[in-house]
Design a protein around this motif. Structure first.
Motif, PDB file in Angstrom:
ATOM      1  N   VAL A 208      23.852  30.956 -42.111  1.00 40.52           N
ATOM      2  CA  VAL A 208      25.033  31.800 -41.876  1.00 40.52           C
ATOM      3  C   VAL A 208      26.290  30.944 -41.928  1.00 40.52           C
ATOM      4  N   PHE A 209      26.257  29.808 -41.230  1.00 40.47           N
ATOM      5  CA  PHE A 209      27.407  28.906 -41.244  1.00 40.47           C
ATOM      6  C   PHE A 209      27.635  28.362 -42.646  1.00 40.47           C
ATOM      7  N   ALA A 210      26.566  27.977 -43.329  1.00 36.57           N
ATOM      8  CA  ALA A 210      26.694  27.458 -44.691  1.00 36.57           C
ATOM      9  C   ALA A 210      27.318  28.508 -45.607  1.00 36.57           C
ATOM     10  N   GLY A 211      26.958  29.762 -45.395  1.00 33.89           N
ATOM     11  CA  GLY A 211      27.532  30.839 -46.207  1.00 33.89           C
ATOM     12  C   GLY A 211      29.017  31.008 -45.953  1.00 33.89           C
ATOM     13  N   ILE A 212      29.442  30.881 -44.691  1.00 34.86           N
ATOM     14  CA  ILE A 212      30.863  31.002 -44.362  1.00 34.86           C
ATOM     15  C   ILE A 212      31.651  29.855 -44.989  1.00 34.86           C
ATOM     16  N   VAL A 213      31.067  28.647 -44.933  1.00 37.24           N
ATOM     17  CA  VAL A 213      31.711  27.490 -45.563  1.00 37.24           C
ATOM     18  C   VAL A 213      31.846  27.721 -47.070  1.00 37.24           C
ATOM     19  N   ALA A 214      30.805  28.297 -47.678  1.00 42.33           N
ATOM     20  CA  ALA A 214      30.833  28.578 -49.116  1.00 42.33           C
ATOM     21  C   ALA A 214      31.935  29.577 -49.458  1.00 42.33           C
ATOM     22  N   ILE A 215      32.091  30.605 -48.622  1.00 43.41           N
ATOM     23  CA  ILE A 215      33.154  31.593 -48.848  1.00 43.41           C
ATOM     24  C   ILE A 215      34.522  30.918 -48.760  1.00 43.41           C
ATOM     25  N   ALA A 216      34.699  30.052 -47.761  1.00 39.84           N
ATOM     26  CA  ALA A 216      35.967  29.329 -47.615  1.00 39.84           C
ATOM     27  C   ALA A 216      36.233  28.461 -48.835  1.00 39.84           C
ATOM     28  N   ALA A 217      35.180  27.796 -49.335  1.00 41.65           N
ATOM     29  CA  ALA A 217      35.345  26.911 -50.490  1.00 41.65           C
ATOM     30  C   ALA A 217      35.705  27.699 -51.750  1.00 41.65           C
ATOM     31  N   VAL A 218      34.990  28.793 -52.005  1.00 42.22           N
ATOM     32  CA  VAL A 218      35.219  29.584 -53.217  1.00 42.22           C
ATOM     33  C   VAL A 218      36.592  30.244 -53.191  1.00 42.22           C
TER      34      VAL A 218
ATOM     35  N   TRP B 194      38.969  29.898 -40.610  1.00 42.97           N
ATOM     36  CA  TRP B 194      39.197  30.111 -39.180  1.00 42.97           C
ATOM     37  C   TRP B 194      37.861  30.268 -38.445  1.00 42.97           C
ATOM     38  N   ILE B 195      36.929  31.016 -39.017  1.00 38.73           N
ATOM     39  CA  ILE B 195      35.615  31.177 -38.392  1.00 38.73           C
ATOM     40  C   ILE B 195      34.866  29.845 -38.360  1.00 38.73           C
ATOM     41  N   VAL B 196      35.031  29.044 -39.427  1.00 36.59           N
ATOM     42  CA  VAL B 196      34.436  27.703 -39.428  1.00 36.59           C
ATOM     43  C   VAL B 196      34.976  26.898 -38.249  1.00 36.59           C
ATOM     44  N   SER B 197      36.272  26.980 -38.012  1.00 36.31           N
ATOM     45  CA  SER B 197      36.862  26.239 -36.895  1.00 36.31           C
ATOM     46  C   SER B 197      36.376  26.778 -35.552  1.00 36.31           C
ATOM     47  N   LEU B 198      36.136  28.095 -35.470  1.00 38.77           N
ATOM     48  CA  LEU B 198      35.576  28.673 -34.248  1.00 38.77           C
ATOM     49  C   LEU B 198      34.186  28.105 -33.982  1.00 38.77           C
ATOM     50  N   CYS B 199      33.389  28.020 -35.042  1.00 36.62           N
ATOM     51  CA  CYS B 199      32.035  27.470 -34.903  1.00 36.62           C
ATOM     52  C   CYS B 199      32.081  26.011 -34.454  1.00 36.62           C
ATOM     53  N   LEU B 200      32.986  25.241 -35.039  1.00 32.59           N
ATOM     54  CA  LEU B 200      33.110  23.833 -34.662  1.00 32.59           C
ATOM     55  C   LEU B 200      33.621  23.693 -33.233  1.00 32.59           C
ATOM     56  N   HIS B 201      34.504  24.595 -32.832  1.00 27.33           N
ATOM     57  CA  HIS B 201      35.014  24.611 -31.457  1.00 27.33           C
ATOM     58  C   HIS B 201      33.864  24.784 -30.460  1.00 27.33           C
ATOM     59  N   GLU B 202      33.024  25.786 -30.728  1.00 30.46           N
ATOM     60  CA  GLU B 202      31.909  26.050 -29.823  1.00 30.46           C
ATOM     61  C   GLU B 202      30.846  24.945 -29.915  1.00 30.46           C
ATOM     62  N   TYR B 203      30.654  24.414 -31.119  1.00 32.25           N
ATOM     63  CA  TYR B 203      29.699  23.321 -31.298  1.00 32.25           C
ATOM     64  C   TYR B 203      30.116  22.109 -30.472  1.00 32.25           C
ATOM     65  N   ALA B 204      31.410  21.839 -30.436  1.00 32.85           N
ATOM     66  CA  ALA B 204      31.906  20.696 -29.671  1.00 32.85           C
ATOM     67  C   ALA B 204      31.594  20.863 -28.188  1.00 32.85           C
ATOM     68  N   HIS B 205      31.793  22.083 -27.675  1.00 25.86           N
ATOM     69  CA  HIS B 205      31.405  22.347 -26.286  1.00 25.86           C
ATOM     70  C   HIS B 205      29.912  22.056 -26.084  1.00 25.86           C
ATOM     71  N   ALA B 206      29.109  22.629 -26.976  1.00 28.33           N
ATOM     72  CA  ALA B 206      27.664  22.531 -26.835  1.00 28.33           C
ATOM     73  C   ALA B 206      27.167  21.092 -26.966  1.00 28.33           C
ATOM     74  N   ARG B 207      27.667  20.400 -27.953  1.00 24.36           N
ATOM     75  CA  ARG B 207      27.203  19.029 -28.190  1.00 24.36           C
ATOM     76  C   ARG B 207      27.573  18.120 -27.017  1.00 24.36           C
ATOM     77  N   THR B 208      28.773  18.302 -26.486  1.00 23.01           N
ATOM     78  CA  THR B 208      29.203  17.501 -25.345  1.00 23.01           C
ATOM     79  C   THR B 208      28.355  17.826 -24.123  1.00 23.01           C
ATOM     80  N   ALA B 209      28.028  19.114 -23.949  1.00 26.19           N
ATOM     81  CA  ALA B 209      27.172  19.504 -22.829  1.00 26.19           C
ATOM     82  C   ALA B 209      25.781  18.903 -22.962  1.00 26.19           C
ATOM     83  N   LEU B 210      25.267  18.875 -24.187  1.00 29.30           N
ATOM     84  CA  LEU B 210      23.937  18.297 -24.422  1.00 29.30           C
ATOM     85  C   LEU B 210      23.905  16.833 -23.979  1.00 29.30           C
ATOM     86  N   HIS B 211      24.908  16.089 -24.375  1.00 28.70           N
ATOM     87  CA  HIS B 211      24.945  14.663 -24.041  1.00 28.70           C
ATOM     88  C   HIS B 211      25.356  14.422 -22.591  1.00 28.70           C
TER      89      HIS B 211
END
Length: 266
Positions: free
Chosen positions: A16-26, A51-68
């Motif tokens: 799903v994320f890869a598809g959104i990135v592809a849409i942004a690229a195209v 913008w949705i890609v940045s939302l995903c990265l925003h939430e990923y940053a929260h999650a990754r930091t919480a994991l560590h």
């Protein structure tokens, strides 16, 4: 073996994320080359996908930091796959932020990653987890504005400049708004570990509505004007002309008429 495969799957980038990135690229390519018959539609799809890609990265940053920081349950929740459909509140994570962009040109991600705070020890770690999301927006804004403050715009098509300037505006607004110490936003999450239990109990009922309260205040003309004065000042310091981001917003709203001035700005 099953556990190892499961952990690998927990961190595999979602299609799903890869598809959104592809849409942004195209659509970014279509905006750059002028290939699209309707430039505004290409800008709309490009900025929305980015913008949705940045939302995903925003939430990923929260999650990754919480994991560590000690929350080992994060992977099983799917947050590390960058899939926006895995967030606990899809409405707050994707739908409302996109609506905010369409309605007012305001970038405001909503906190939607469920973190088991009881697994995390240390107030600094809790603060860092909350700060990680908006810091991602700061980084994204730096990338979007780089061609402007590096004076590397030669050869960049006008519509792509507009789109990039508008995307930069969204990232700057997202960073500033998320760092506000308002319950329900990341800024409050940064300071919450340092507050007394009494204060936490008093503000707890407000948390579910913090995001909507901020957005409602931004519709007050005087507040909106003061807020965007700050945004344009920051963009100007980064080399982005406010007229560029405004024209990007007009192009983004392709169903409305774009001012003639946007056709003559070099």
């Amino acid at each position: 073996m099953t556990t190892a495969l499961s952990r690998a799957g927990d961190r595999r980038i979602s299609p799903v994320f890869a598809g959104i990135v592809a849409i942004a690229a195209v659509t970014g390519w279509a905006t750059w080359t002028g290939f699209a018959a309707q430039p505004g539609l290409a800008v709309f799809l490009f900025v929305t996908a980015a913008w949705i890609v940045s939302l995903c990265l925003h939430e990923y940053a929260h999650a990754r930091t919480a994991l560590h920081s000690g929350d080992i349950s994060i992977g099983a929740k799917g947050y590390l796959t960058l899939n926006p459909l895995k967030y606990t509140h899809a409405l707050l994570s994707v739908v409302l932020p996109v609506l905010f962009v369409i309605m007012g040109g305001i970038g405001l991600p909503g906190g939607a990653v469920f973190i088991e705070r009881g697994r995390i020890r240390g107030r600094w770690r809790h603060s860092l987890i909350s700060a990680a999301g908006p810091l991602t927006n700061v980084l994204f804004a730096a990338v979007c504005t780089a061609p402007f403050w590096l004076h590397a715009l030669d050869g960049v098509p006008r519509d792509f400049r507009y789109a990039l300037a508008f995307l930069a505006l969204l990232q700057v607004t997202a960073a500033i708004l998320n760092f506000l110490p308002v319950p329900g936003l990341d800024g409050y999450g940064v300071i919450e570990p340092w507050l007394s239990n009494g204060i936490k109990r008093q503000v707890e009922p407000i948390a579910p509505f913090g995001l909507l309260i901020v957005f409602a205040l931004l519709w007050v003309p005087s507040v909106n004007r003061a807020f965007f004065d700050v945004i344009y000042t920051l963009l100007s310091a980064l080399g982005v002309d406010g007229a560029f981001s405004d024209c990007g917003y007009y192009l983004y709203r392709f169903w409305t008429e774009t001012p003639q001035v946007c056709s003559v700005i070099p």
